[in-house]
Motif scaffolding. Sequence first.
Motif, short mmCIF file in Angstrom:
data_model
loop_
_atom_site.label_atom_id
_atom_site.label_comp_id
_atom_site.label_asym_id
_atom_site.label_seq_id
_atom_site.Cartn_x
_atom_site.Cartn_y
_atom_site.Cartn_z
N GLY A 169 0.82 -1.21 0.00
CA GLY A 169 0.00 0.00 0.00
C GLY A 169 0.85 1.26 0.00
O GLY A 169 0.55 2.22 -0.71
N ALA A 170 1.92 1.25 0.79
CA ALA A 170 2.80 2.42 0.85
C ALA A 170 3.50 2.66 -0.48
O ALA A 170 3.84 3.81 -0.80
CB ALA A 170 3.84 2.22 1.95
N LEU A 171 3.69 1.61 -1.25
CA LEU A 171 4.36 1.72 -2.54
C LEU A 171 3.39 2.04 -3.68
O LEU A 171 3.79 2.09 -4.83
CB LEU A 171 5.12 0.44 -2.85
CG LEU A 171 6.39 0.23 -1.99
CD1 LEU A 171 6.87 -1.20 -2.09
CD2 LEU A 171 7.48 1.19 -2.43
N GLY A 172 2.14 2.23 -3.34
CA GLY A 172 1.17 2.64 -4.34
C GLY A 172 0.44 1.54 -5.07
O GLY A 172 -0.26 1.79 -6.06
N VAL A 173 0.60 0.29 -4.60
CA VAL A 173 -0.22 -0.78 -5.17
C VAL A 173 -1.67 -0.47 -4.84
O VAL A 173 -2.00 -0.12 -3.70
CB VAL A 173 0.20 -2.15 -4.59
CG1 VAL A 173 -0.72 -3.27 -5.12
CG2 VAL A 173 1.66 -2.46 -4.93
N ASP A 174 -2.57 -0.56 -5.82
CA ASP A 174 -3.94 -0.10 -5.60
C ASP A 174 -4.67 -0.93 -4.55
O ASP A 174 -4.34 -2.10 -4.32
CB ASP A 174 -4.73 -0.08 -6.91
CG ASP A 174 -4.99 -1.47 -7.45
OD1 ASP A 174 -5.99 -2.09 -7.03
OD2 ASP A 174 -4.19 -1.95 -8.28
#
Length: 199
Positions: A169-174
């Motif tokens: 989540g922190a890495l931008g995975v939706d």
Amino acid sequence: MARKVALILTPGFADWEYAFIAGVGGPFYGLDVAFFAPQPGTLCSQGGLTAVVEKSVDEVADWHPSAIVVVGGTVWETAHAPDISVLLKEQLERGVTVAGICGGTLALARAGLLNDRAHTSNDADFLTRNAANYAGQSHFVASASAVVDTHVITAPGTAPVSFSARVFGALGVDEDTVRQFKAMMAAEHAAEEKALALG
């Protein structure tokens, strides 16, 4: 541009704590995963896996990661634990997410990153006992899953799934993909519980 996650391994690293981030995040979620070690070379995991880590933690900053993950392992509770405090503090100040699981939370505690943030670990005494300058007792959360507070992610060693999900989540995975990941990992246990309930 691929989102980069730097995984820091040490001698006696915990096999299960990084596996989802590397094995799922890399090939399925498009993350650029790289391994670093305080002393590059051949490392042996808790489970007996021999791994060759070629990159030093001194190379992390120049690699420009979006997240740094400190994997737990037997060395973190010893006098031989490496000091990566400067790296973690500098990267956090640059907006990089810093994450630690199990013994890896000790590296974050020693860097002072848990003194004013909600966090968790194996238990409260684990941090107090093994990190001399830890002063975040009032912010400790007794949690079975990962805890996030202002770009810092922590988890007990028994929570690799929620830890990985928080890193994703922190890495931008939706969100839908992260939710699917957690559901996939929980499915076998849900089925077993349902079968037991039905007798």
